[in-house]
Design a protein around this motif. Structure first.
Motif, PDB file in Angstrom:
ATOM      1  N   GLN A  30      86.764  81.718  78.968  1.00  0.00           N
ATOM      2  CA  GLN A  30      86.758  81.812  77.429  1.00  0.00           C
ATOM      3  C   GLN A  30      87.477  81.176  76.882  1.00  0.00           C
ATOM      4  O   GLN A  30      88.641  81.604  76.703  1.00  0.00           O
ATOM      5  CB  GLN A  30      86.352  83.313  77.006  1.00  0.00           C
ATOM      6  N   LEU A  31      87.235  79.932  76.272  1.00  0.00           N
ATOM      7  CA  LEU A  31      87.978  78.953  75.524  1.00  0.00           C
ATOM      8  C   LEU A  31      87.459  79.043  73.975  1.00  0.00           C
ATOM      9  O   LEU A  31      86.476  78.697  73.766  1.00  0.00           O
ATOM     10  CB  LEU A  31      87.684  77.472  76.090  1.00  0.00           C
ATOM     11  N   MET A  32      88.704  79.139  73.099  1.00  0.00           N
ATOM     12  CA  MET A  32      88.484  78.966  71.643  1.00  0.00           C
ATOM     13  C   MET A  32      88.679  77.586  71.188  1.00  0.00           C
ATOM     14  O   MET A  32      89.753  77.053  71.594  1.00  0.00           O
ATOM     15  CB  MET A  32      89.175  79.777  71.032  1.00  0.00           C
ATOM     16  N   LEU A  33      87.817  76.912  70.661  1.00  0.00           N
ATOM     17  CA  LEU A  33      88.012  75.747  69.824  1.00  0.00           C
ATOM     18  C   LEU A  33      88.520  75.895  68.410  1.00  0.00           C
ATOM     19  O   LEU A  33      87.748  76.544  67.683  1.00  0.00           O
ATOM     20  CB  LEU A  33      86.689  74.862  69.973  1.00  0.00           C
ATOM     21  N   PRO A 124      86.739  75.745  84.021  1.00  0.00           N
ATOM     22  CA  PRO A 124      85.979  75.100  84.216  1.00  0.00           C
ATOM     23  C   PRO A 124      85.533  73.696  83.383  1.00  0.00           C
ATOM     24  O   PRO A 124      84.629  72.888  83.736  1.00  0.00           O
ATOM     25  CB  PRO A 124      84.682  75.640  84.332  1.00  0.00           C
ATOM     26  N   PHE A 125      86.236  73.315  82.332  1.00  0.00           N
ATOM     27  CA  PHE A 125      86.040  72.325  81.308  1.00  0.00           C
ATOM     28  C   PHE A 125      86.875  71.059  81.469  1.00  0.00           C
ATOM     29  O   PHE A 125      87.804  71.240  81.988  1.00  0.00           O
ATOM     30  CB  PHE A 125      86.140  72.843  80.068  1.00  0.00           C
ATOM     31  N   ALA A 140      88.826  64.557  67.982  1.00  0.00           N
ATOM     32  CA  ALA A 140      87.616  65.143  68.285  1.00  0.00           C
ATOM     33  C   ALA A 140      87.825  65.357  70.023  1.00  0.00           C
ATOM     34  O   ALA A 140      88.391  64.829  70.618  1.00  0.00           O
ATOM     35  CB  ALA A 140      86.572  64.053  67.794  1.00  0.00           C
ATOM     36  N   MET A 141      86.618  66.245  70.466  1.00  0.00           N
ATOM     37  CA  MET A 141      86.641  66.605  71.748  1.00  0.00           C
ATOM     38  C   MET A 141      85.349  66.390  72.391  1.00  0.00           C
ATOM     39  O   MET A 141      84.342  66.602  71.679  1.00  0.00           O
ATOM     40  CB  MET A 141      87.322  67.976  71.927  1.00  0.00           C
ATOM     41  N   ARG A 142      85.075  65.648  73.594  1.00  0.00           N
ATOM     42  CA  ARG A 142      84.169  65.527  74.362  1.00  0.00           C
ATOM     43  C   ARG A 142      84.320  66.614  75.480  1.00  0.00           C
ATOM     44  O   ARG A 142      85.316  66.415  76.419  1.00  0.00           O
ATOM     45  CB  ARG A 142      83.698  64.361  74.899  1.00  0.00           C
ATOM     46  N   ILE A 143      83.704  67.674  75.808  1.00  0.00           N
ATOM     47  CA  ILE A 143      83.878  68.777  76.631  1.00  0.00           C
ATOM     48  C   ILE A 143      82.579  68.673  77.562  1.00  0.00           C
ATOM     49  O   ILE A 143      81.265  69.023  77.123  1.00  0.00           O
ATOM     50  CB  ILE A 143      83.971  70.274  75.919  1.00  0.00           C
ATOM     51  N   GLU A 144      83.128  68.948  78.838  1.00  0.00           N
ATOM     52  CA  GLU A 144      81.664  68.764  79.834  1.00  0.00           C
ATOM     53  C   GLU A 144      82.294  69.882  80.882  1.00  0.00           C
ATOM     54  O   GLU A 144      83.030  70.315  81.191  1.00  0.00           O
ATOM     55  CB  GLU A 144      81.876  67.516  80.534  1.00  0.00           C
ATOM     56  N   ALA A 145      81.027  70.245  81.656  1.00  0.00           N
ATOM     57  CA  ALA A 145      80.754  71.320  82.498  1.00  0.00           C
ATOM     58  C   ALA A 145      79.769  71.533  83.387  1.00  0.00           C
ATOM     59  O   ALA A 145      78.457  71.400  82.479  1.00  0.00           O
ATOM     60  CB  ALA A 145      81.382  72.838  82.002  1.00  0.00           C
ATOM     61  N   ASP A 146      79.629  71.225  84.475  1.00  0.00           N
ATOM     62  CA  ASP A 146      78.131  71.323  85.317  1.00  0.00           C
ATOM     63  C   ASP A 146      77.392  70.491  84.663  1.00  0.00           C
ATOM     64  O   ASP A 146      76.105  70.850  84.534  1.00  0.00           O
ATOM     65  CB  ASP A 146      77.753  72.791  85.390  1.00  0.00           C
TER      66      ASP A 146
END
Length: 244
Positions: A30-33, A124-125, A140-146
């Motif tokens: 659980q990640l807070m942005l 996992p990100f 800015a962020m580009r976040i990827e998982a699976d």
């Protein structure tokens, strides 16, 4: 990957709401942005402070970091109550040394500097960064998982570099602090027209408008963005969520 809005207002929170804060969950992590004003109170209807695994910050304006201090105290108090928590990593850039230093508090939280030219791994990100156009240094962020991807613009005026950065994202979480007829360039913010333009050029699958203004009819933002973007558009609101 599940994304949930905790706070979505620009500058300061509306009554009983919160400024920028978003929860991203995947594989139990659980990640807070960002963690702006009002986020801690609203977040507790969804997740408790001691259950967060990480926080990442785009920049150090108060509407994105105001509740970091009370988050630190919440985890401290939970420790006194017997709910022992591990030291919470809070990721931010270190180019504002004064603000970055506040991310470390006793053994409760620890500030970790992200390197903007490198891909960051948190749980996992995987996260990539793009410097935005804003009065203070912001990323800015580009976040990827699976195989799924989310782009969070944070605070910025429109810039063409966002198009390849956002290309094909499953969700574009795009700031939209101004209406079509306004000019957000000098303030470092996007208009509804800018958001729709970016979403269309980047061929994203869904557009979420956030960092909303406190005036006007915010439903107009969707209609204005739709003049440029043909895909699905939503307005951010507390507890709005989507599984990617």
């Amino acid at each position: 990957m599940k994304f949930t809005v905790i706070g979505c207002w620009g500058g300061y929170p509306k009554a009983d709401e919160a400024s920028s804060g978003y929860l991203l969950e995947h594989e139990g992590f659980q990640l807070m942005l960002d963690f702006g004003s009002g986020v801690l109170a609203k977040m507790q209807k969804i997740i408790q402070p001691e259950d967060i695994d990480g926080v990442i910050l785009s920049h150090y304006h108060p509407d994105h970091i105001a509740d970091i201090g009370v988050l630190q105290h919440a985890r401290l108090i939970q420790g006194f109550l017997g709910n022992k928590t591990e030291c919470l990593p809070i990721y931010g850039h270190e180019k504002d040394e004064q603000e970055f230093s506040k991310l470390t508090y006793k053994e409760i939280t620890k500030g970790i500097a992200y390197q903007v030219d490198q891909t960051l791994k948190i749980g996992p990100f995987t996260i990539q960064f793009l410097q935005t156009d804003h009065p203070v240094l912001c990323y800015a962020m580009r976040i990827e998982a699976d195989g799924k991807s989310l782009v969070y613009t944070a605070d910025t005026s429109y810039k063409e570099e966002f198009v390849p950065f956002s290309n094909g994202a499953d969700l574009l979480v795009c700031e939209c602090n101004f209406y079509k007829h306004q000019n957000g360039k000098s303030a470092g913010h996007m208009t509804s027209y800018d958001a729709g333009t970016l979403a269309q050029k980047a061929n994203v699958k869904k557009l979420l408008l956030t960092h909303l203004p406190h005036y006007g009819n915010i439903e107009d933002l969707k209609e204005e963005a739709a003049e440029m973007y043909s895909g699905p558009i939503a307005l951010a609101a507390y507890q709005w969520s989507v599984k990617l």
